[in-house]
Design a protein around this motif. Structure first.
Motif, PDB file in Angstrom:
ATOM      1  N   VAL A 272       0.857  -1.186   0.000  1.00  0.00           N
ATOM      2  CA  VAL A 272       0.000   0.000   0.000  1.00  0.00           C
ATOM      3  C   VAL A 272       0.884   1.223   0.000  1.00  0.00           C
ATOM      4  CG1 VAL A 272      -1.946   1.175   1.073  1.00  0.00           C
ATOM      5  CG2 VAL A 272      -1.663  -1.297   1.403  1.00  0.00           C
ATOM      6  N   ARG A 273       0.615   2.130  -0.921  1.00  0.00           N
ATOM      7  CA  ARG A 273       1.476   3.303  -1.094  1.00  0.00           C
ATOM      8  C   ARG A 273       0.634   4.571  -1.188  1.00  0.00           C
ATOM      9  NH1 ARG A 273       5.334   3.092  -6.229  1.00  0.00           N
ATOM     10  NH2 ARG A 273       6.068   1.292  -5.010  1.00  0.00           N
ATOM     11  N   SER A 274       1.035   5.584  -0.430  1.00  0.00           N
ATOM     12  CA  SER A 274       0.453   6.907  -0.612  1.00  0.00           C
ATOM     13  C   SER A 274       1.266   7.636  -1.669  1.00  0.00           C
ATOM     14  CB  SER A 274       0.477   7.701   0.699  1.00  0.00           C
ATOM     15  OG  SER A 274       0.110   9.044   0.464  1.00  0.00           O
ATOM     16  N   LEU A 275       0.601   8.081  -2.718  1.00  0.00           N
ATOM     17  CA  LEU A 275       1.270   8.817  -3.782  1.00  0.00           C
ATOM     18  C   LEU A 275       1.123  10.322  -3.599  1.00  0.00           C
ATOM     19  CD1 LEU A 275       0.160   6.620  -6.816  1.00  0.00           C
ATOM     20  CD2 LEU A 275       2.222   6.436  -5.419  1.00  0.00           C
ATOM     21  N   SER A 297      -2.879  -7.524  14.590  1.00  0.00           N
ATOM     22  CA  SER A 297      -2.356  -6.202  14.256  1.00  0.00           C
ATOM     23  C   SER A 297      -1.688  -6.245  12.886  1.00  0.00           C
ATOM     24  CB  SER A 297      -1.356  -5.740  15.329  1.00  0.00           C
ATOM     25  OG  SER A 297      -0.964  -4.383  15.120  1.00  0.00           O
ATOM     26  N   ILE A 298      -1.032  -5.148  12.534  1.00  0.00           N
ATOM     27  CA  ILE A 298      -0.367  -4.985  11.247  1.00  0.00           C
ATOM     28  C   ILE A 298       1.078  -4.582  11.498  1.00  0.00           C
ATOM     29  CG2 ILE A 298      -0.370  -3.721   9.053  1.00  0.00           C
ATOM     30  CD1 ILE A 298      -3.317  -2.990   9.661  1.00  0.00           C
ATOM     31  N   ALA A 299       1.983  -5.145  10.713  1.00  0.00           N
ATOM     32  CA  ALA A 299       3.386  -4.722  10.747  1.00  0.00           C
ATOM     33  C   ALA A 299       3.765  -4.112   9.409  1.00  0.00           C
ATOM     34  CB  ALA A 299       4.306  -5.891  11.079  1.00  0.00           C
ATOM     35  N   HIS A 300       4.656  -3.141   9.458  1.00  0.00           N
ATOM     36  CA  HIS A 300       5.191  -2.466   8.272  1.00  0.00           C
ATOM     37  C   HIS A 300       6.678  -2.761   8.185  1.00  0.00           C
ATOM     38  CE1 HIS A 300       7.085   1.225   6.440  1.00  0.00           C
ATOM     39  NE2 HIS A 300       6.239   0.878   5.495  1.00  0.00           N
ATOM     40  N   TRP A 301       7.160  -3.042   6.987  1.00  0.00           N
ATOM     41  CA  TRP A 301       8.585  -3.321   6.808  1.00  0.00           C
ATOM     42  C   TRP A 301       9.364  -2.015   6.843  1.00  0.00           C
ATOM     43  CZ3 TRP A 301      11.826  -7.335   6.968  1.00  0.00           C
ATOM     44  CH2 TRP A 301      13.127  -7.147   6.479  1.00  0.00           C
ATOM     45  N   THR A 303      12.702  -0.279   6.072  1.00  0.00           N
ATOM     46  CA  THR A 303      13.930  -0.439   5.301  1.00  0.00           C
ATOM     47  C   THR A 303      15.150  -0.019   6.108  1.00  0.00           C
ATOM     48  OG1 THR A 303      12.744  -0.086   3.226  1.00  0.00           O
ATOM     49  CG2 THR A 303      15.122   0.263   3.193  1.00  0.00           C
ATOM     50  N   SER A 304      15.015   1.027   6.917  1.00  0.00           N
ATOM     51  CA  SER A 304      16.155   1.525   7.688  1.00  0.00           C
ATOM     52  C   SER A 304      16.582   0.540   8.778  1.00  0.00           C
ATOM     53  CB  SER A 304      15.816   2.886   8.309  1.00  0.00           C
ATOM     54  OG  SER A 304      14.683   2.775   9.152  1.00  0.00           O
ATOM     55  N   GLU A 305      15.601  -0.124   9.407  1.00  0.00           N
ATOM     56  CA  GLU A 305      15.929  -1.055  10.482  1.00  0.00           C
ATOM     57  C   GLU A 305      15.947  -2.511  10.007  1.00  0.00           C
ATOM     58  OE1 GLU A 305      14.146  -0.235  14.329  1.00  0.00           O
ATOM     59  OE2 GLU A 305      13.299   1.619  13.503  1.00  0.00           O
ATOM     60  N   ILE A 306      15.579  -2.716   8.740  1.00  0.00           N
ATOM     61  CA  ILE A 306      15.608  -4.043   8.100  1.00  0.00           C
ATOM     62  C   ILE A 306      14.834  -5.058   8.933  1.00  0.00           C
ATOM     63  CG2 ILE A 306      17.068  -5.642   6.803  1.00  0.00           C
ATOM     64  CD1 ILE A 306      19.365  -3.767   7.096  1.00  0.00           C
ATOM     65  N   GLU A 307      13.612  -4.706   9.316  1.00  0.00           N
ATOM     66  CA  GLU A 307      12.774  -5.619  10.072  1.00  0.00           C
ATOM     67  C   GLU A 307      11.321  -5.169  10.013  1.00  0.00           C
ATOM     68  OE1 GLU A 307      13.911  -5.711  14.169  1.00  0.00           O
ATOM     69  OE2 GLU A 307      13.179  -3.690  14.584  1.00  0.00           O
ATOM     70  N   TRP A 308      10.425  -6.092  10.366  1.00  0.00           N
ATOM     71  CA  TRP A 308       9.009  -5.775  10.477  1.00  0.00           C
ATOM     72  C   TRP A 308       8.749  -5.077  11.795  1.00  0.00           C
ATOM     73  CZ3 TRP A 308       5.900  -6.213   6.416  1.00  0.00           C
ATOM     74  CH2 TRP A 308       6.243  -7.103   5.388  1.00  0.00           C
ATOM     75  N   LYS A 309       7.992  -3.976  11.743  1.00  0.00           N
ATOM     76  CA  LYS A 309       7.681  -3.174  12.926  1.00  0.00           C
ATOM     77  C   LYS A 309       6.167  -3.148  13.124  1.00  0.00           C
ATOM     78  CE  LYS A 309      10.565  -0.784  14.563  1.00  0.00           C
ATOM     79  NZ  LYS A 309      11.578  -1.013  15.657  1.00  0.00           N
ATOM     80  N   ASP A 310       5.734  -3.453  14.327  1.00  0.00           N
ATOM     81  CA  ASP A 310       4.312  -3.412  14.658  1.00  0.00           C
ATOM     82  C   ASP A 310       3.834  -1.957  14.633  1.00  0.00           C
ATOM     83  OD1 ASP A 310       1.752  -3.744  15.628  1.00  0.00           O
ATOM     84  OD2 ASP A 310       2.358  -4.681  17.522  1.00  0.00           O
ATOM     85  N   ILE A 311       2.817  -1.675  13.809  1.00  0.00           N
ATOM     86  CA  ILE A 311       2.288  -0.299  13.772  1.00  0.00           C
ATOM     87  C   ILE A 311       1.168  -0.118  14.791  1.00  0.00           C
ATOM     88  CG2 ILE A 311       2.929  -0.053  11.358  1.00  0.00           C
ATOM     89  CD1 ILE A 311       0.000  -0.243  10.600  1.00  0.00           C
ATOM     90  N   PRO A 333       4.614   5.615   5.712  1.00  0.00           N
ATOM     91  CA  PRO A 333       6.030   5.945   5.495  1.00  0.00           C
ATOM     92  C   PRO A 333       6.471   5.603   4.079  1.00  0.00           C
ATOM     93  CG  PRO A 333       5.733   4.792   7.574  1.00  0.00           C
ATOM     94  CD  PRO A 333       4.426   4.710   6.865  1.00  0.00           C
ATOM     95  N   ILE A 334       7.327   6.443   3.529  1.00  0.00           N
ATOM     96  CA  ILE A 334       7.739   6.265   2.135  1.00  0.00           C
ATOM     97  C   ILE A 334       8.899   5.297   1.989  1.00  0.00           C
ATOM     98  CG2 ILE A 334       6.929   8.557   1.501  1.00  0.00           C
ATOM     99  CD1 ILE A 334       9.833   9.513   1.588  1.00  0.00           C
ATOM    100  N   ASP A 335       9.452   4.785   3.107  1.00  0.00           N
ATOM    101  CA  ASP A 335      10.617   3.904   2.967  1.00  0.00           C
ATOM    102  C   ASP A 335      10.223   2.527   2.457  1.00  0.00           C
ATOM    103  OD1 ASP A 335       9.328   3.111   5.304  1.00  0.00           O
ATOM    104  OD2 ASP A 335      11.181   2.523   6.301  1.00  0.00           O
TER     105      ASP A 335
END
Length: 436
Positions: A272-275, A297-301, A303-311, A333-335
């Protein structure tokens, strides 16, 4: 019948019907007026600057022994316009100019139909309707080497078919919430499928729930939509797809996750991307609890921390045969664009020292937790008398008793009772209070 360099006009307030195997126009002009019907059992090929104006009904079927019958083909500087109906049983091949006006194109074939071009021409449809009775891959209407769009006043009606973008883009330019419709019969829904780099894009300018009916028939058939709830009337643009495979295969390892995540969904994930810059919205990710298990819940990848993060979504809700995880006012986030459903493990970090001396180190005793649904703490002195109690995990003990008198140096005891899912948790231990 093959017609070349001709002018064909169909007039009349009542329907006027002309039937043919195939029409090939090599520079001709064709007018199908309001009420006129042009029925072709083999196909239609327009070339060499032909001009077609359709305000009636053109029907192209495969009822022919011709090779690749049922195609509607525009090439060699052809121009097609008008507000009529095009019923096409096989492929839409556009190498020229199609002006959608107020027209409707219905792709009604029972075998896979292609929307394509030999020279990369993208088609913008006004009203695009998908129908047919094909199963499996033959439910698909597929983009090949081109993008497609629905015009600003147009509509997409998926019915129970699959619009397959492949690695290309389907752009819904009409910002109306209702510009996309589909059959929502459980296990027979219509949906938009995409491979990596492909997206369904929707324009938004209203406060409302914009549905992305995304899914896939590659492997296990899944309809797993998302909703983006726009927060206002400002213009926003979002893109989405469902990836019908594990994130591991695309370089987002599920084993690389923050500690609070106990497990992540390996069956599918969403992109999912916000343009639109600086746009927040509510994000709803759907799943089928009977087939996908339960998720919290949902996790977002990252890129900076190279891991899935719980939002840390706001909870799970039910809708018909599905459930969805809701994250309110999400910043997208755009990363990275990747989101996966997760379950969390609880976290309970309890310090053992309190030094309220103003040096900003251990000045307050507080518990760090995650995933708890209930919480209660009681702190006792050496005689077993309570000096602090709270049901709020964010409320610290500052070294005072219940009457707000300062406690003396020494050892105190805590009892914590909490709940995670259906699991009862009880912790106890001691805290050393040192003032100097």
């Amino acid at each position: 019948m093959k017609l070349q360099l001709f002018v064909l006009c169909l007039f009349g307030m009542s329907s006027y019907f002309v039937s043919s195997q195939i029409i090939t126009s090599d520079g001709g002009t064709i007018n199908v007026n309001n009420g006129g019907v042009l029925h072709l059992n083999g196909g239609m090929l327009l070339s060499n600057s032909s001009v077609l104006t359709n305000n009636g009904n053109i029907s192209v079927t495969k009822n022919s022994a011709l090779v690749e019958s049922g195609n509607f083909i525009l090439n060699s500087n052809t121009t097609v316009s008008g507000s009529g109906v095009y019923n096409i049983e096989q492929d839409w091949i556009n190498d020229a100019t199609f002006n959608a006006d107020n027209s409707e194109v219905e792709l009604f074939g029972n075998t896979e139909q292609l929307i394509t071009s030999n020279n990369g021409t993208n088609t913008t449809f006004n009203r695009l309707t998908l129908s047919g009775n094909g199963t499996g891959v033959n439910r698909r209407k597929t983009l090949v080497n081109v993008d497609a769009a629905i015009a600003v006043s147009g509509e997409l009606n998926l019915n129970n078919r699959e619009f397959n973008t492949n690695t290309r883009i389907l752009h819904i330019q009409n910002p109306s919430v209702s510009s996309v419709s589909f059959d929502n019969t459980y296990n027979n829904e219509g949906f938009v499928s995409s491979l990596p780099n492909g997206f369904m894009i929707r324009e938004m300018n209203l406060s409302g729930s914009y549905l992305f009916p995304v899914g896939s028939s590659d492997g296990t058939r899944r309809f797993r939509p998302i909703i983006v709830e726009s927060g206002g009337n400002q213009h926003q643009t979002y893109a989405a797809r469902m990836n019908n495979f594990s994130p591991d295969s695309q370089g987002f390892p599920l084993t690389q996750k923050e500690e609070s995540i106990s497990e992540a969904n390996s069956k599918f994930y969403h992109s999912v991307r916000s343009l639109t810059a600086n746009s927040n919205a509510n994000l709803l990710l759907f799943f089928d609890p009977n087939k996908d298990s339960e998720w919290e819940s949902i996790a977002h990848w990252s890129t900076s921390e190279i891991e899935w993060k719980d939002i840390e979504s706001d909870g799970i809700n039910s809708f018909s045969n599905y459930k969805y995880s809701l994250k309110s006012n999400w910043s997208f986030p755009i990363d990275n664009d990747e989101y996966v459903l997760i379950n969390s493990s609880y976290r309970l970090d309890i310090p053992n020292v309190l030094t309220p001396n103003g040096d900003n180190v251990n000045d307050e005793f507080y518990v760090v937790s995650n995933g708890l649904t209930e919480y209660h703490i009681q702190i006792l002195n050496r005689w077993g008398n309570p000096i602090f109690e709270s049901d709020d995990v964010n409320e610290p003990w500052t070294g005072h008793d219940l009457n707000q008198n300062e406690c003396t140096d020494g050892v105190y005891f805590y009892i914590i009772k909490a709940k995670y899912k259906d699991k009862e948790i009880q912790e106890h231990g001691h805290i050393t209070l040192i003032k100097k």
